[in-house]
Design a protein around this motif. Structure first.
Motif, mmCIF file in Angstrom:
data_model
loop_
_atom_site.group_PDB
_atom_site.id
_atom_site.type_symbol
_atom_site.label_atom_id
_atom_site.label_comp_id
_atom_site.label_asym_id
_atom_site.label_seq_id
_atom_site.Cartn_x
_atom_site.Cartn_y
_atom_site.Cartn_z
ATOM 1 N N ILE A 251 -1.313 -9.996 0.525
ATOM 2 C CA ILE A 251 -2.599 -10.023 -0.186
ATOM 3 C C ILE A 251 -2.944 -8.627 -0.711
ATOM 4 O O ILE A 251 -3.337 -8.455 -1.877
ATOM 5 C CB ILE A 251 -3.716 -10.542 0.739
ATOM 6 N N LEU A 252 -2.794 -7.596 0.141
ATOM 7 C CA LEU A 252 -3.100 -6.221 -0.278
ATOM 8 C C LEU A 252 -2.171 -5.765 -1.390
ATOM 9 O O LEU A 252 -2.582 -5.037 -2.298
ATOM 10 C CB LEU A 252 -3.006 -5.272 0.920
ATOM 11 N N LYS A 253 -0.920 -6.199 -1.345
ATOM 12 C CA LYS A 253 0.045 -5.824 -2.370
ATOM 13 C C LYS A 253 -0.378 -6.354 -3.737
ATOM 14 O O LYS A 253 -0.202 -5.692 -4.758
ATOM 15 C CB LYS A 253 1.423 -6.365 -1.998
ATOM 16 N N SER A 254 -0.969 -7.550 -3.739
ATOM 17 C CA SER A 254 -1.374 -8.154 -5.013
ATOM 18 C C SER A 254 -2.543 -7.413 -5.668
ATOM 19 O O SER A 254 -2.777 -7.565 -6.862
ATOM 20 C CB SER A 254 -1.755 -9.618 -4.788
ATOM 21 N N PHE A 255 -3.268 -6.611 -4.875
ATOM 22 C CA PHE A 255 -4.405 -5.870 -5.417
ATOM 23 C C PHE A 255 -4.007 -4.569 -6.113
ATOM 24 O O PHE A 255 -4.826 -3.924 -6.760
ATOM 25 C CB PHE A 255 -5.413 -5.553 -4.302
ATOM 26 N N GLY A 256 -2.766 -4.139 -5.925
ATOM 27 C CA GLY A 256 -2.299 -2.938 -6.615
ATOM 28 C C GLY A 256 -2.505 -1.645 -5.835
ATOM 29 O O GLY A 256 -2.800 -1.637 -4.645
ATOM 30 N N GLU A 257 -2.372 -0.532 -6.550
ATOM 31 C CA GLU A 257 -2.328 0.795 -5.923
ATOM 32 C C GLU A 257 -3.654 1.237 -5.297
ATOM 33 O O GLU A 257 -3.665 2.110 -4.434
ATOM 34 C CB GLU A 257 -1.900 1.848 -6.951
ATOM 35 N N LYS A 258 -4.757 0.672 -5.702
ATOM 36 C CA LYS A 258 -6.043 1.131 -5.183
ATOM 37 C C LYS A 258 -6.205 0.848 -3.695
ATOM 38 O O LYS A 258 -7.082 1.415 -3.046
ATOM 39 C CB LYS A 258 -7.203 0.508 -5.972
ATOM 40 N N TYR A 259 -5.372 -0.026 -3.150
ATOM 41 C CA TYR A 259 -5.427 -0.326 -1.720
ATOM 42 C C TYR A 259 -4.204 0.220 -0.986
ATOM 43 O O TYR A 259 -3.771 -0.338 0.013
ATOM 44 C CB TYR A 259 -5.537 -1.836 -1.492
ATOM 45 N N CYS A 260 -3.654 1.317 -1.497
ATOM 46 C CA CYS A 260 -2.425 1.877 -0.920
ATOM 47 C C CYS A 260 -2.570 2.211 0.562
ATOM 48 O O CYS A 260 -1.685 1.911 1.367
ATOM 49 C CB CYS A 260 -2.020 3.143 -1.675
ATOM 50 N N LYS A 261 -3.666 2.843 0.930
ATOM 51 C CA LYS A 261 -3.851 3.268 2.319
ATOM 52 C C LYS A 261 -3.891 2.061 3.256
ATOM 53 O O LYS A 261 -3.218 2.040 4.293
ATOM 54 C CB LYS A 261 -5.130 4.082 2.462
ATOM 55 N N ALA A 262 -4.689 1.060 2.889
ATOM 56 C CA ALA A 262 -4.776 -0.153 3.709
ATOM 57 C C ALA A 262 -3.421 -0.871 3.753
ATOM 58 O O ALA A 262 -3.006 -1.375 4.791
ATOM 59 C CB ALA A 262 -5.843 -1.086 3.159
ATOM 60 N N TYR A 263 -2.727 -0.855 2.605
ATOM 61 C CA TYR A 263 -1.413 -1.486 2.530
ATOM 62 C C TYR A 263 -0.431 -0.791 3.477
ATOM 63 O O TYR A 263 0.317 -1.451 4.215
ATOM 64 C CB TYR A 263 -0.911 -1.420 1.090
ATOM 65 N N ASN A 264 -0.422 0.533 3.457
ATOM 66 C CA ASN A 264 0.498 1.289 4.316
ATOM 67 C C ASN A 264 0.231 1.028 5.793
ATOM 68 O O ASN A 264 1.157 0.832 6.589
ATOM 69 C CB ASN A 264 0.365 2.794 4.030
ATOM 70 N N ILE A 265 -1.052 1.022 6.175
ATOM 71 C CA ILE A 265 -1.417 0.798 7.574
ATOM 72 C C ILE A 265 -1.013 -0.610 8.014
ATOM 73 O O ILE A 265 -0.428 -0.803 9.081
ATOM 74 C CB ILE A 265 -2.938 1.001 7.782
#
Length: 315
Positions: A251-265
């Motif tokens: 889900i976070l991946k589909s939102f793009g780069e603006k959620y990079c930090k949450a995606y990484n965690i």
């Protein structure tokens, strides 16, 4: 993992590299002896290979094979996710882990369904299938899980970068190819479909036992509900963390780069959840104890011989 660059959201997995190796080593040291003992007991002492015994034996076999594949993942995490065994063995290792994970889930569900039919539909013809027919069902289950995971053998899963050589079945794919999409679909489906079936079995067995006081008080009825509840508990505890974090990552991946930090965690939490997935193979001997009086009696007899404790062995 694909050959090429990952997404702009690069993940380091530092926590995973420091925590996972000792946890996986403990799980392997706990799980291998339990499954080896179970294989020994079933092969040497089993006189009648009934349906539930055949499903349990295949559950043991899938757990044993998964644990044999685990040392390579441990080595991978010890070396900070640097895969040292080449692309071919990367594919085979991930394929073995995925196949045996799927087989373990399938046979856990089969054991629960066997209990369901014996309690809820005691006169159903499925309760009277021969050992040969049950073995045929087991072979069909193996054939399905093996076929569904073949894309892992066909895909180059080794990502070789400047300072790393990572071997993962889940990665930052920019475009989901059909084979990787199938892998994701199977990964998600093999949690939710068995979960619904297990909940259905436990609910129906509970309702049946409440409506039949004699059966509720019998050993057969109590053993059936305990077996299914243990399977549900082990299943949710071991597989929900990976499916929950995995879906969040997608889900976070589909939102793009603006959620990079949450995606990484979340990606790191997904990788850490692998410890729960592999823990299933170490906890499954608990299911053997609840499902097989032969295995249970063997353990009791072994403990009695130590002289430290005396347990009653059922006839």
């Amino acid at each position: 993992m694909t050959n090429g660059n990952e997404d702009h959201c690069n993940t380091t997995h530092e926590l995973m590299a420091s925590v996972l190796p000792p946890v996986l080593i403990i799980e392997m040291l706990l799980g291998l002896p339990g499954n080896v003992v179970a294989l020994y007991v079933f092969c040497k002492y089993m006189k009648s290979w009934r349906t539930n015994v055949i499903f349990l034996f295949n559950l043991i076999l899938s757990d044993f094979l998964l644990l044999l594949s685990l040392p390579f993942r441990i080595d991978n995490f010890v070396h900070s996710e640097t895969w040292r065994f080449g692309d071919a063995w990367c594919r085979i290792n991930l394929y073995m882990l995925a196949v045996n994970r799927s087989a373990s889930i399938a046979f856990m569900t089969a054991v629960a369904f066997d209990r369901y039919f014996k309690v809820v539909h005691p006169h159903h013809k499925i309760n009277h299938i021969s050992s040969k027919q049950a073995a045929g069902v087991a072979c069909f289950i193996w054939a399905v899980v093996i076929a569904l995971r073949i894309p892992l053998l066909a895909k180059n899963l080794l990502n070789t970068g400047k300072n790393h050589s990572r071997c993962r079945s889940f990665s930052n794919y920019e475009v989901l190819s059909p084979d990787i999409l199938l892998h994701y679909i199977v990964f998600i489906s093999e949690f939710f479909v068995p979960l619904m079936l297990l909940i259905f079995c436990s609910a129906r067995i509970t309702c049946t036992l409440r409506s039949r006081p004699r059966l509720n008080e019998s050993r057969k009825g109590q053993r059936a509900i305990r077996t299914v509840l243990v399977i549900v508990g082990v299943f949710v505890f071991c597989f929900f963390p990976s499916i929950g974090t995995g879906l969040t990552v997608l889900i976070l991946k589909s939102f793009g780069e603006k959620y990079c930090k949450a995606y990484n965690i979340t990606t790191e939490f997904f990788s850490m959840s692998l410890a729960f997935t592999y823990l299933n193979s170490a906890l499954d001997p608990v299911i053997y104890c609840f499902s097989s009086s032969l295995f249970r009696n063997y353990l009791k007899t072994t403990l009695n011989r130590t002289g430290m404790i005396q347990l009653q062995v059922s006839k």
